[in-house]
Design an enzyme around this catalytic site. Structure first.
Site, mmCIF file in Angstrom:
data_model
loop_
_atom_site.group_PDB
_atom_site.id
_atom_site.type_symbol
_atom_site.label_atom_id
_atom_site.label_comp_id
_atom_site.label_asym_id
_atom_site.label_seq_id
_atom_site.Cartn_x
_atom_site.Cartn_y
_atom_site.Cartn_z
ATOM 1 N N HIS A 60 0.910 -1.360 -0.194
ATOM 2 C CA HIS A 60 0.106 0.011 0.155
ATOM 3 C C HIS A 60 0.920 1.345 0.039
ATOM 4 C CE1 HIS A 60 -3.430 -2.540 2.182
ATOM 5 N NE2 HIS A 60 -3.717 -2.214 1.007
ATOM 6 N N CYS A 111 -2.885 0.477 9.788
ATOM 7 C CA CYS A 111 -4.037 -0.626 9.427
ATOM 8 C C CYS A 111 -4.978 -0.901 10.508
ATOM 9 C CB CYS A 111 -3.308 -2.020 8.998
ATOM 10 S SG CYS A 111 -1.693 -1.602 7.840
HETATM 11 N N1 GLY Z 1 -3.003 -9.010 4.722
HETATM 12 C C1 GLY Z 1 -3.098 -7.691 4.574
HETATM 13 C C2 GLY Z 1 -4.024 -7.536 3.332
HETATM 14 O O1 GLY Z 1 -3.306 -8.168 2.324
HETATM 15 O O2 GLY Z 1 -4.829 -6.838 3.056
#
Ligand code: GLY
Length: 254
Positions: free
Chosen positions: A160, A247
């Site tokens: 990300h 996150c």
């Molecule tokens: N494991 C985090 C994601 O891939 O969204």
């Protein structure tokens, strides 16, 4: 006042999505203990933490950040790029509905909140394997009425945008320049991660304090030398699931 929506770690976390990391066993008890420490750290900074119950069938659902973008005026419910994560939206929409008018990303748009970095009225969206141009255009159209500009940013080598860059002070970004170009963020100052700590760019700014993982001591030193106040948390177990500190919460003003 700030609210943080969090969600307890799913017992299915071992079946999480992985894009850049090899699968390793995840100790659920350790992951949960570290997650509780993270929530306690947020509380210590005056944040009102609202935990949602664990989702037994949704391995990645602890990573609530990916499911919504919350700005002062509204919230966007994402359409996550990984199909296994699309059912995570229902409960997050319910949790946010009392606080914000909701807007939904529609197909063919896909968007993970981990790709969205908001700096005042500038919103940067990582063009990653999870977030696409259709979603960026939908966000831009929706948020323009509130005075935001939405800009796509090329990102490579990581999951990300916020794996590569996060805000650590009003005018400062913590960045891994191997994964995202600094030229995308005009007017900002930068602290580079230590090159040996590629994953060190993810930090949570709460007021003037930064929640930061213990795993990156060299980059931590750089932050401390820059005068940034840190609260250190253990986040190593969820890092095996390709999750980082941003996150695990959706933080917004009420
Ligand atoms: N494991 C985090 C994601 O891939 O969204």
């Amino acid at each position: 006042m700030l609210i943080a929506i969090t969600r307890h770690v799913s017992p299915a976390i071992g079946k999480c999505e992985l894009t850049h990391l090899e699968r390793q066993p995840i100790d659920l008890a350790v992951a949960r203990a570290q997650h509780r420490q993270y929530e306690a750290a947020l509380k210590s900074l005056g944040v009102d933490v609202h935990p949602l119950p664990a989702e037994v069938d949704l391995p990645d659902s602890v990573f609530v950040e990916d499911i919504a973008i919350v700005v002062d005026e509204a919230a966007i419910i994402t359409r996550p790029g990984a199909d296994s994560r699309k059912p995570e939206t229902e409960s997050i929409a319910k949790a946010l509905a009392p606080y914000r008018k909701l807007f939904y990303i529609q197909a063919p748009g896909t968007l993970d909140g981990g790709d969205v970095l908001t700096v005042r009225k500038d919103i940067y969206v990582g063009q990653s394997s999870r977030s696409n141009q259709a979603a960026i255009e939908q966000m831009g159209a929706f948020l323009a009425s509130f005075g935001y500009t939405v800009k796509g940013v090329k990102v490579s080598g990581c999951l990300h945008l916020k794996s590569a860059v996060t805000q650590v002070a009003a005018d400062t970004l913590l960045v891994n320049p191997a994964w995202v170009g600094k030229e995308n963020f005009p007017g900002m100052k930068f602290i580079d991660v230590e090159p040996s700590e590629a994953y060190a760019a993810n930090a949570v700014l709460v007021g003037k304090t930064v929640l930061y993982p213990s795993s990156y001591p060299k980059t931590r030193l750089r932050l401390e030398e820059a005068g940034i106040r840190l609260v250190i948390v253990e986040a190593s177990e969820l890092a095996k699931a390709e999750g980082a500190v941003t996150c695990c919460s959706l933080i917004f003003k009420v």
